[in-house]
Design a protein around this motif. Structure first.
Motif, PDB file in Angstrom:
ATOM      1  N   ASP A  79     -24.032  15.866  10.779  1.00 41.68           N
ATOM      2  CA  ASP A  79     -23.139  15.455  11.794  1.00 41.68           C
ATOM      3  C   ASP A  79     -22.237  15.940  12.313  1.00 41.68           C
ATOM      4  N   GLN A  80     -22.446  16.458  13.461  1.00 40.83           N
ATOM      5  CA  GLN A  80     -21.838  17.270  14.281  1.00 40.83           C
ATOM      6  C   GLN A  80     -20.441  17.160  14.757  1.00 40.83           C
ATOM      7  N   ARG A  81     -19.876  15.212  14.758  1.00 41.93           N
ATOM      8  CA  ARG A  81     -19.015  14.576  14.621  1.00 41.93           C
ATOM      9  C   ARG A  81     -17.640  15.390  14.257  1.00 41.93           C
ATOM     10  N   ARG A  82     -16.301  15.684  14.812  1.00 42.49           N
ATOM     11  CA  ARG A  82     -15.344  16.196  13.853  1.00 42.49           C
ATOM     12  C   ARG A  82     -13.986  14.657  13.683  1.00 42.49           C
ATOM     13  N   THR A  83     -14.457  13.468  13.933  1.00 43.03           N
ATOM     14  CA  THR A  83     -13.953  12.378  13.541  1.00 43.03           C
ATOM     15  C   THR A  83     -14.178  10.992  13.677  1.00 43.03           C
ATOM     16  N   ALA A  84     -13.871  10.396  13.027  1.00 45.07           N
ATOM     17  CA  ALA A  84     -14.448   8.759  13.494  1.00 45.07           C
ATOM     18  C   ALA A  84     -13.710   7.590  12.586  1.00 45.07           C
TER      19      ALA A  84
ATOM     20  N   ARG B  56     -13.669  20.392   9.746  1.00 36.34           N
ATOM     21  CA  ARG B  56     -12.885  18.663   9.797  1.00 36.34           C
ATOM     22  C   ARG B  56     -14.820  18.241   9.988  1.00 36.34           C
ATOM     23  N   SER B  57     -14.599  16.698   9.565  1.00 37.25           N
ATOM     24  CA  SER B  57     -15.900  15.771   9.453  1.00 37.25           C
ATOM     25  C   SER B  57     -15.219  14.171   9.022  1.00 37.25           C
ATOM     26  N   PRO B  58     -15.535  13.627   9.911  1.00 39.45           N
ATOM     27  CA  PRO B  58     -15.441  12.151   9.123  1.00 39.45           C
ATOM     28  C   PRO B  58     -15.523  11.860   8.311  1.00 39.45           C
ATOM     29  N   TYR B  59     -16.120  12.827   6.979  1.00 36.96           N
ATOM     30  CA  TYR B  59     -16.616  13.001   5.731  1.00 36.96           C
ATOM     31  C   TYR B  59     -16.098  13.612   5.375  1.00 36.96           C
TER      32      TYR B  59
ATOM     33  N   GLN C 198     -13.652   3.368   8.966  1.00 27.67           N
ATOM     34  CA  GLN C 198     -14.775   3.214   7.813  1.00 27.67           C
ATOM     35  C   GLN C 198     -15.712   4.616   7.379  1.00 27.67           C
TER      36      GLN C 198
END
Length: 405
Positions: free
Chosen positions: A393-398, A344-347, A402
């Motif tokens: 990038d450790q973010r799961r969402t964005a 699960r990643s923004p990318y 974007q």
């Protein structure tokens, strides 16, 4: 100087990607523009990421096998074989550069790449469509064997070239804002018509399968409950629209006749000297020659046509070592794309169309030579670049706005 180079880099990359649809002659504007990109990337000191090092290692390892293969030719000109091998090395370099370019500022630079790619694909599709309908002066320049090819040399390259931007457009239709949906639907429809009029059976199959993959992955990985209901409605409406568009195209006698011919078994696919017979002979020949027989050599032997299977062609051109490194690149790229979908990643939104398109190209490569397709190497670089961004990038969402490019 470095700041100015960074400012110019995005513009130059846009020009480079846009030039990918103009390959009337070689070296094409794509190759010339990449030289400018390479120089600016060095002046701008773009980051070189450890996670993209695999492409560079494969490139360095591939070079000696490519050179050895050149000197195996007996009938073809060594100069031609050398140019062929150097083009492969050059295209591998484009993969490495674009991977690092995208990994450094992913959302912004993917937008740069895909905006340029979509623009040139739409223009190519419109030119191919208008030429096919006889609405363009000099239409014969953009046709071959009664099929649309736009500014490409072959309809079988033109059709697959349009698939990646079509998949990004489809994703915007499924998950975007109302404005993105309308624009995405228009782009998808234009590219669909262009792909259909290329009359490339490989492009038809890849387009249909990639569309289903994007639909399924968006539905199960990215859509919430409201999105899923919307997707179901949009799929029903979109399927009806495509059927109507297809029926309209098939109402033209010339389209219907060529469609009937292309959906039947082709004579050049059958028999000992047909496509699959050639592939069997070529594979047996490759097993007998560990260093390969060199580029352009196969058509000078018993069968006067290429095998049209890139997995055999690389063995013949670059030997067992070069072929193994090519297989490694394909396998690692597929693995990175698949692994990017699992996390699960923004990318992940960006990876879905890339995976769908590349996986179909991997299958299509078994019936056609894709080893010098510029967009194949661009796809490899984009997948490695997005994979690097997912790892860093450790973010799961964005915000979805974007990430939808």
């Amino acid at each position: 100087m470095q700041a100015r180079a960074r400012q110019m880099l995005d513009v130059t990359v846009s020009i480079w990607i846009f030039a990918g649809a103009f390959v009337f002659f070689e070296p094409s504007p794509y190759e010339l523009a990449f030289i400018a990109v390479l120089l600016l990337a060095g002046a701008a000191d773009i980051g070189l990421f450890r996670s993209t090092f695999g492409i560079l290692a494969i490139l360095v390892g591939f070079l000696p096998f490519a050179l050895i293969g050149v000197f195996q030719v007996r009938h073809a000109a060594i100069a031609d074989a050398m140019i062929f091998s150097l083009v492969t090395v050059f295209l591998l370099m484009t993969s490495y550069v674009v991977a690092n370019y995208v990994a450094e500022a992913t959302a912004q630079r993917m937008r740069v790449v895909m905006l340029a790619y979509t623009a040139t694909a739409v223009i190519a599709a419109l030119i191919g469509t208008l030429a096919y309908l006889g609405l363009l002066p000099g239409a014969e320049l953009f046709m071959l064997y009664g099929r649309a090819k736009a500014m490409f040399k072959d309809p079988n390259v033109f059709g697959p070239f349009l698939i990646l931007p079509a998949m990004f457009a489809l994703q915007r239709v499924l998950l975007g804002s109302p404005r993105q949906q309308v624009l995405g639907a228009l782009v998808y429809a234009v590219l669909f018509i262009g792909i259909f009029l290329s009359f490339s059976r490989g492009a038809w199959g890849s387009f249909a399968a990639a569309s289903l993959i994007v639909l399924a992955l968006c539905f199960f990985l990215e859509a919430n409950a409201r999105d899923k209901l919307r997707i179901v409605i949009l799929v029903l409406i979109g399927a009806l629209g495509l059927v109507i568009a297809l029926a309209g195209l098939l109402s033209l006698p010339a389209v219907a006749d060529l469609f009937e011919v292309r959906t039947q078994a082709q004579a050049y696919d059958q028999g000992e000297t047909g496509r699959f017979g050639r592939q069997g002979y070529a594979f047996a020949l490759a097993l007998e020659n560990p260093f390969g027989i060199g580029p352009f050599e196969f058509p000078n032997l018993r069968i006067m046509e290429d095998p049209h299977n890139v997995y055999v062609t690389v063995l013949l051109s670059y030997g067992w070592g070069g072929g193994a490194l090519y297989y490694l690149l394909v396998g690692l790229t597929l693995w990175r794309a698949f692994k990017g979908l699992l996390r699960r990643s923004p990318y992940r939104l960006m990876m879905i169309p890339l995976f769908a398109t590349f996986s179909m190209l991997v299958l299509q490569s078994a019936i056609i030579d894709t080893d010098h397709w510029r967009h194949w190497f661009l796809l490899v670089g984009l997948i490695w670049g997005i994979s690097a961004a997912i790892g860093m990038d450790q973010r799961r969402t964005a915000p979805r706005s974007q990430m939808l490019t």
